[in-house]
Design a protein around this motif. Structure first.
Motif, mmCIF file in Angstrom:
data_model
loop_
_atom_site.group_PDB
_atom_site.id
_atom_site.type_symbol
_atom_site.label_atom_id
_atom_site.label_comp_id
_atom_site.label_asym_id
_atom_site.label_seq_id
_atom_site.Cartn_x
_atom_site.Cartn_y
_atom_site.Cartn_z
ATOM 1 N N ARG A 1 -3.006 14.226 -2.243
ATOM 2 C CA ARG A 1 -3.759 13.256 -1.436
ATOM 3 C C ARG A 1 -2.970 11.964 -1.250
ATOM 4 O O ARG A 1 -2.972 11.378 -0.173
ATOM 5 C CB ARG A 1 -5.108 12.974 -2.085
ATOM 6 C CG ARG A 1 -6.050 14.142 -2.007
ATOM 7 C CD ARG A 1 -7.387 13.818 -2.638
ATOM 8 N NE ARG A 1 -8.118 15.047 -2.859
ATOM 9 C CZ ARG A 1 -8.722 15.367 -3.990
ATOM 10 N NH1 ARG A 1 -8.701 14.549 -5.015
ATOM 11 N NH2 ARG A 1 -9.362 16.499 -4.106
ATOM 12 N N SER A 2 -2.295 11.548 -2.287
ATOM 13 C CA SER A 2 -1.459 10.352 -2.174
ATOM 14 C C SER A 2 -0.300 10.593 -1.208
ATOM 15 O O SER A 2 0.098 9.690 -0.468
ATOM 16 C CB SER A 2 -0.935 9.932 -3.548
ATOM 17 O OG SER A 2 -2.012 9.532 -4.375
ATOM 18 N N GLY A 3 0.220 11.801 -1.201
ATOM 19 C CA GLY A 3 1.263 12.153 -0.238
ATOM 20 C C GLY A 3 0.766 12.057 1.196
ATOM 21 O O GLY A 3 1.488 11.591 2.087
ATOM 22 N N ILE A 4 -0.472 12.460 1.415
ATOM 23 C CA ILE A 4 -1.076 12.341 2.747
ATOM 24 C C ILE A 4 -1.211 10.862 3.128
ATOM 25 O O ILE A 4 -1.004 10.490 4.288
ATOM 26 C CB ILE A 4 -2.451 13.054 2.791
ATOM 27 C CG1 ILE A 4 -2.275 14.554 2.535
ATOM 28 C CG2 ILE A 4 -3.164 12.791 4.102
ATOM 29 C CD1 ILE A 4 -1.332 15.261 3.485
ATOM 30 N N GLU A 5 -1.542 10.025 2.150
ATOM 31 C CA GLU A 5 -1.579 8.583 2.414
ATOM 32 C C GLU A 5 -0.208 8.079 2.851
ATOM 33 O O GLU A 5 -0.102 7.306 3.802
ATOM 34 C CB GLU A 5 -1.996 7.816 1.163
ATOM 35 C CG GLU A 5 -3.467 7.798 0.885
ATOM 36 C CD GLU A 5 -3.773 6.876 -0.285
ATOM 37 O OE1 GLU A 5 -3.924 5.660 -0.038
ATOM 38 O OE2 GLU A 5 -3.835 7.373 -1.426
ATOM 39 N N VAL A 6 0.838 8.517 2.158
ATOM 40 C CA VAL A 6 2.191 8.082 2.517
ATOM 41 C C VAL A 6 2.532 8.542 3.931
ATOM 42 O O VAL A 6 3.098 7.775 4.717
ATOM 43 C CB VAL A 6 3.232 8.578 1.490
ATOM 44 C CG1 VAL A 6 4.645 8.251 1.945
ATOM 45 C CG2 VAL A 6 2.970 7.958 0.119
ATOM 46 N N ILE A 7 2.186 9.771 4.269
ATOM 47 C CA ILE A 7 2.413 10.265 5.637
ATOM 48 C C ILE A 7 1.706 9.357 6.641
ATOM 49 O O ILE A 7 2.289 8.952 7.653
ATOM 50 C CB ILE A 7 1.910 11.725 5.792
ATOM 51 C CG1 ILE A 7 2.830 12.694 5.068
ATOM 52 C CG2 ILE A 7 1.769 12.106 7.266
ATOM 53 C CD1 ILE A 7 4.169 12.908 5.723
ATOM 54 N N GLN B 1 0.803 -1.214 0.000
ATOM 55 C CA GLN B 1 0.000 0.000 0.000
ATOM 56 C C GLN B 1 0.841 1.272 0.000
ATOM 57 O O GLN B 1 0.531 2.222 -0.710
ATOM 58 C CB GLN B 1 -0.949 0.002 1.201
ATOM 59 C CG GLN B 1 -2.056 -1.018 1.059
ATOM 60 C CD GLN B 1 -2.960 -1.029 2.272
ATOM 61 O OE1 GLN B 1 -2.499 -1.024 3.408
ATOM 62 N NE2 GLN B 1 -4.253 -1.043 2.024
ATOM 63 N N ILE B 2 1.910 1.294 0.785
ATOM 64 C CA ILE B 2 2.733 2.507 0.824
ATOM 65 C C ILE B 2 3.445 2.712 -0.506
ATOM 66 O O ILE B 2 3.571 3.832 -0.989
ATOM 67 C CB ILE B 2 3.729 2.502 2.010
ATOM 68 C CG1 ILE B 2 4.343 3.901 2.193
ATOM 69 C CG2 ILE B 2 4.805 1.452 1.845
ATOM 70 C CD1 ILE B 2 5.172 4.060 3.450
ATOM 71 N N LYS B 3 3.876 1.625 -1.126
ATOM 72 C CA LYS B 3 4.526 1.751 -2.434
ATOM 73 C C LYS B 3 3.534 2.234 -3.491
ATOM 74 O O LYS B 3 3.873 3.078 -4.326
ATOM 75 C CB LYS B 3 5.169 0.421 -2.833
ATOM 76 C CG LYS B 3 6.427 0.146 -2.014
ATOM 77 C CD LYS B 3 7.070 -1.210 -2.124
ATOM 78 C CE LYS B 3 6.883 -2.018 -3.316
ATOM 79 N NZ LYS B 3 7.560 -3.328 -3.271
ATOM 80 N N LYS B 4 2.302 1.739 -3.452
ATOM 81 C CA LYS B 4 1.288 2.204 -4.403
ATOM 82 C C LYS B 4 0.970 3.679 -4.208
ATOM 83 O O LYS B 4 0.814 4.425 -5.177
ATOM 84 C CB LYS B 4 0.010 1.377 -4.266
ATOM 85 C CG LYS B 4 0.110 -0.002 -4.844
ATOM 86 C CD LYS B 4 -1.183 -0.769 -4.641
ATOM 87 C CE LYS B 4 -1.058 -2.196 -5.124
ATOM 88 N NZ LYS B 4 -2.282 -2.976 -4.877
#
Length: 117
Positions: free
Chosen positions: A73-79, A40-43
């Motif tokens: 938004r994807s950056g927030i997911e990574v955070i 998930q983090i890689k995606k």
């Protein structure tokens, strides 16, 4: 460079972040997270760079702005993922801080680019 996105510094910076995340997941995440958190983090990290590339190529400025919003938004997911990994003690405080600072800086750069469109 054949494609517009390749000339964007932010695209290269996010590619560097992806390299870091790949190394961290390979070296620090437990094997039982391979198909869960690691995937998930890689995606999510891939999504940041892919949305920049897709939005930049042959799109109007308003469309590109939308794709940059998706990148944010994807950056927030990574955070959120690195917060989870720190909480689960998969990564050190130093690695956490480095990734967190990188993503924070990239988010600011993406936001600044978005404002110029």
């Amino acid at each position: 460079m054949a494609f517009n996105f390749e000339s964007l510094r932010i695209w290269h910076d996010v590619m560097d972040l992806n390299d870091k995340i790949l190394k961290v997941t390979k070296n620090y995440f437990p094997k039982d997270e391979m198909f869960i958190l690691t995937s998930q983090i890689k995606k999510a990290a891939d999504s940041i760079v892919l949305n920049i590339a897709e939005g930049c190529t042959g799109q109007t400025n308003p469309v590109f702005k939308n794709f940059l919003s998706y990148s944010l938004r994807s950056g927030i997911e990574v955070i959120s993922f690195i917060l989870l990994t720190r909480r689960r003690d998969y990564i050190t405080a130093k690695i956490f801080r480095e990734l967190y600072d990188d993503i924070e800086m990239l988010s600011k750069k993406i936001t600044a680019l978005r404002k110029t469109l």
